[in-house]
Design a protein around this motif. Sequence first.
Motif, PDB file in Angstrom:
ATOM      1  N   GLU A  79       0.523   1.903   9.750  1.00  0.00           N
ATOM      2  CA  GLU A  79       0.874   1.843   8.277  1.00  0.00           C
ATOM      3  C   GLU A  79       2.153   1.501   7.304  1.00  0.00           C
ATOM      4  O   GLU A  79       2.204   1.093   6.118  1.00  0.00           O
ATOM      5  CB  GLU A  79       1.015   3.503   7.938  1.00  0.00           C
ATOM      6  CG  GLU A  79      -0.437   4.298   8.181  1.00  0.00           C
ATOM      7  CD  GLU A  79      -0.751   5.844   8.052  1.00  0.00           C
ATOM      8  OE1 GLU A  79      -1.516   6.363   7.576  1.00  0.00           O
ATOM      9  OE2 GLU A  79       0.547   6.179   8.367  1.00  0.00           O
ATOM     10  N   GLN A  92      -2.520  11.437  12.966  1.00  0.00           N
ATOM     11  CA  GLN A  92      -1.293  11.652  12.044  1.00  0.00           C
ATOM     12  C   GLN A  92      -0.444  12.048  13.158  1.00  0.00           C
ATOM     13  O   GLN A  92      -0.624  13.058  13.952  1.00  0.00           O
ATOM     14  CB  GLN A  92      -1.617  12.719  10.974  1.00  0.00           C
ATOM     15  CG  GLN A  92      -2.093  11.949   9.841  1.00  0.00           C
ATOM     16  CD  GLN A  92      -1.504  11.226   8.915  1.00  0.00           C
ATOM     17  OE1 GLN A  92      -0.354  10.716   9.126  1.00  0.00           O
ATOM     18  NE2 GLN A  92      -2.373  10.536   7.693  1.00  0.00           N
ATOM     19  N   ARG A 139     -13.075   0.157   4.411  1.00  0.00           N
ATOM     20  CA  ARG A 139     -14.470   0.531   3.834  1.00  0.00           C
ATOM     21  C   ARG A 139     -14.535   1.926   4.500  1.00  0.00           C
ATOM     22  O   ARG A 139     -15.114   2.753   3.577  1.00  0.00           O
ATOM     23  CB  ARG A 139     -15.646  -0.233   4.495  1.00  0.00           C
ATOM     24  CG  ARG A 139     -16.982   0.503   4.152  1.00  0.00           C
ATOM     25  CD  ARG A 139     -18.048  -0.767   3.958  1.00  0.00           C
ATOM     26  NE  ARG A 139     -18.036  -1.070   5.707  1.00  0.00           N
ATOM     27  CZ  ARG A 139     -18.838  -0.177   6.807  1.00  0.00           C
ATOM     28  NH1 ARG A 139     -19.488   0.918   6.282  1.00  0.00           N
ATOM     29  NH2 ARG A 139     -18.920  -0.513   8.006  1.00  0.00           N
ATOM     30  N   ALA A 140     -14.128   2.354   5.617  1.00  0.00           N
ATOM     31  CA  ALA A 140     -14.117   3.627   6.309  1.00  0.00           C
ATOM     32  C   ALA A 140     -12.951   3.493   7.343  1.00  0.00           C
ATOM     33  O   ALA A 140     -12.589   2.542   7.779  1.00  0.00           O
ATOM     34  CB  ALA A 140     -15.496   3.929   6.935  1.00  0.00           C
ATOM     35  N   THR A 141     -12.624   4.799   7.355  1.00  0.00           N
ATOM     36  CA  THR A 141     -11.511   5.206   8.572  1.00  0.00           C
ATOM     37  C   THR A 141     -12.145   5.907   9.539  1.00  0.00           C
ATOM     38  O   THR A 141     -12.533   7.004   9.008  1.00  0.00           O
ATOM     39  CB  THR A 141     -10.138   5.465   7.987  1.00  0.00           C
ATOM     40  OG1 THR A 141     -10.268   6.749   7.425  1.00  0.00           O
ATOM     41  CG2 THR A 141      -9.543   4.459   7.237  1.00  0.00           C
ATOM     42  N   ASP A 195      -0.065  -2.383   0.514  1.00  0.00           N
ATOM     43  CA  ASP A 195      -1.424  -1.888   0.794  1.00  0.00           C
ATOM     44  C   ASP A 195      -1.363  -0.566   1.470  1.00  0.00           C
ATOM     45  O   ASP A 195      -0.399  -0.093   2.049  1.00  0.00           O
ATOM     46  CB  ASP A 195      -2.274  -2.932   1.547  1.00  0.00           C
ATOM     47  CG  ASP A 195      -3.669  -3.144   1.092  1.00  0.00           C
ATOM     48  OD1 ASP A 195      -4.231  -2.163   0.575  1.00  0.00           O
ATOM     49  OD2 ASP A 195      -3.992  -4.217   1.125  1.00  0.00           O
ATOM     50  N   SER A 196      -2.773  -0.059   1.968  1.00  0.00           N
ATOM     51  CA  SER A 196      -2.971   1.285   2.556  1.00  0.00           C
ATOM     52  C   SER A 196      -4.106   1.089   3.313  1.00  0.00           C
ATOM     53  O   SER A 196      -5.100   0.190   3.053  1.00  0.00           O
ATOM     54  CB  SER A 196      -2.595   2.489   1.748  1.00  0.00           C
ATOM     55  OG  SER A 196      -3.813   2.454   0.961  1.00  0.00           O
ATOM     56  N   VAL A 197      -4.306   1.888   4.070  1.00  0.00           N
ATOM     57  CA  VAL A 197      -5.547   2.260   5.038  1.00  0.00           C
ATOM     58  C   VAL A 197      -6.908   2.670   4.092  1.00  0.00           C
ATOM     59  O   VAL A 197      -7.899   2.516   4.252  1.00  0.00           O
ATOM     60  CB  VAL A 197      -5.544   3.335   6.022  1.00  0.00           C
ATOM     61  CG1 VAL A 197      -4.391   3.014   7.075  1.00  0.00           C
ATOM     62  CG2 VAL A 197      -5.267   4.730   5.556  1.00  0.00           C
ATOM     63  N   SER A 198      -6.460   2.853   2.636  1.00  0.00           N
ATOM     64  CA  SER A 198      -7.583   3.371   1.746  1.00  0.00           C
ATOM     65  C   SER A 198      -8.407   2.183   1.388  1.00  0.00           C
ATOM     66  O   SER A 198      -9.431   1.912   0.890  1.00  0.00           O
ATOM     67  CB  SER A 198      -7.185   4.015   0.676  1.00  0.00           C
ATOM     68  OG  SER A 198      -6.236   3.180   0.085  1.00  0.00           O
ATOM     69  N   SER A 199      -7.730   0.811   1.900  1.00  0.00           N
ATOM     70  CA  SER A 199      -8.603  -0.400   1.414  1.00  0.00           C
ATOM     71  C   SER A 199      -9.644  -0.661   2.291  1.00  0.00           C
ATOM     72  O   SER A 199     -10.562  -1.534   2.010  1.00  0.00           O
ATOM     73  CB  SER A 199      -7.435  -1.631   1.433  1.00  0.00           C
ATOM     74  OG  SER A 199      -6.563  -1.520   0.679  1.00  0.00           O
ATOM     75  N   TYR A 254     -11.235  -5.643   5.373  1.00  0.00           N
ATOM     76  CA  TYR A 254     -11.327  -4.426   4.642  1.00  0.00           C
ATOM     77  C   TYR A 254     -12.903  -4.003   4.636  1.00  0.00           C
ATOM     78  O   TYR A 254     -13.432  -2.810   4.437  1.00  0.00           O
ATOM     79  CB  TYR A 254     -11.013  -4.557   3.239  1.00  0.00           C
ATOM     80  CG  TYR A 254      -9.330  -4.786   3.170  1.00  0.00           C
ATOM     81  CD1 TYR A 254      -8.706  -4.402   4.179  1.00  0.00           C
ATOM     82  CD2 TYR A 254      -8.828  -5.230   2.177  1.00  0.00           C
ATOM     83  CE1 TYR A 254      -7.186  -4.604   4.215  1.00  0.00           C
ATOM     84  CE2 TYR A 254      -7.566  -5.176   2.033  1.00  0.00           C
ATOM     85  CZ  TYR A 254      -6.756  -5.010   2.897  1.00  0.00           C
ATOM     86  OH  TYR A 254      -5.507  -5.297   2.761  1.00  0.00           O
ATOM     87  N   GLU A 270     -10.697   8.395  12.738  1.00  0.00           N
ATOM     88  CA  GLU A 270      -9.489   8.985  13.330  1.00  0.00           C
ATOM     89  C   GLU A 270      -9.893   9.466  14.865  1.00  0.00           C
ATOM     90  O   GLU A 270     -10.668  10.282  14.838  1.00  0.00           O
ATOM     91  CB  GLU A 270      -8.997  10.006  12.473  1.00  0.00           C
ATOM     92  CG  GLU A 270      -7.694  10.358  12.965  1.00  0.00           C
ATOM     93  CD  GLU A 270      -6.867  11.420  12.010  1.00  0.00           C
ATOM     94  OE1 GLU A 270      -6.794  12.536  12.318  1.00  0.00           O
ATOM     95  OE2 GLU A 270      -6.441  11.153  10.879  1.00  0.00           O
TER      96      GLU A 270
END
Length: 291
Positions: free
Chosen positions: A199, A190, A213-215, A207-211, A181, A217
């Motif tokens: 996902e 998407q 630190r950064a995403t 859990d989700s991708v929001s965990s 994370y 795309e």
Amino acid sequence: MLDQKVTTFLAVIETGSYTAAAKQLHMTQPAVTQHIQKLEEYYGCRLFTQEGRAMRLTKDGEFFLHYTKMQQSNERQLVEKLIGNQRPLYIGSTLSIADYYLPPMLFSFLRKDNSGLNITVANTKILLESLLQGKLDAAFIEGIFDRKLFEAEVFCIAKFIPVVSKKHPLAGKKVELADLYEYPLILREQGSGTRAIFESYLAQQNDSVSSFRATWEVSSFVLIKHLLENTNAVSFMYEAVAEKEIATKKLEMLELHNYQVSHPLQFVYLKNNLDEDKLLHFYYECVGKNQ
């Protein structure tokens, strides 16, 4: 020929209102309303709800829309058969399959068949919509689809692995999901199959991708792998996508505790397809399987 009431239904979908549909079809608005009511009476369901000025499809309406698109596709195929029109096959493929699985399969087919072929590369969501609209005959996908609408053949079970740079701080270690994370996560856009798979895995872990630190795309696997090589980011992809870079020690598969994810890669086409024999011939030639 499609029933005029179905044509009216599709016009309401396209224009968003009975009034605009009537204008497009050169009908009166009461006639459009009557067509929709007749469909609802015949099928015993509501097709639309009114939200302010906007028309919204009900769940039954969404299913009926898929059905009518299938009918449109079959009618086009029927007309082509009746007039003897030989059109090329229109085949779709997701990016990961097109770049890392499809080439040898196509070579196998093309060595034996010189008929026309048109290949479209897009994400799973776009390909499925194109199938429903009759723009594609079949597609190689890895994403989730409605089995009530599509037939499918599994041509591969692919391992879905976590990948980092060989120089990543976690490389060579046994790690937990939470250890990832603090690093950026590289995701496809998407609608892509690989993103949906990842996902889904996270959701199973509550859990989700929001965990992360950064995403980041990114729609290109080539760019994703370059970013992995030169940053501390982490990404998840099919084993074949990273196979070359892992072999040359540019990237490494992380040893993630309690992680074992694989996913079927599938050849899909609409149910009750008039060209089913032709599509299956293409598929069996691609995978080297006797019919």
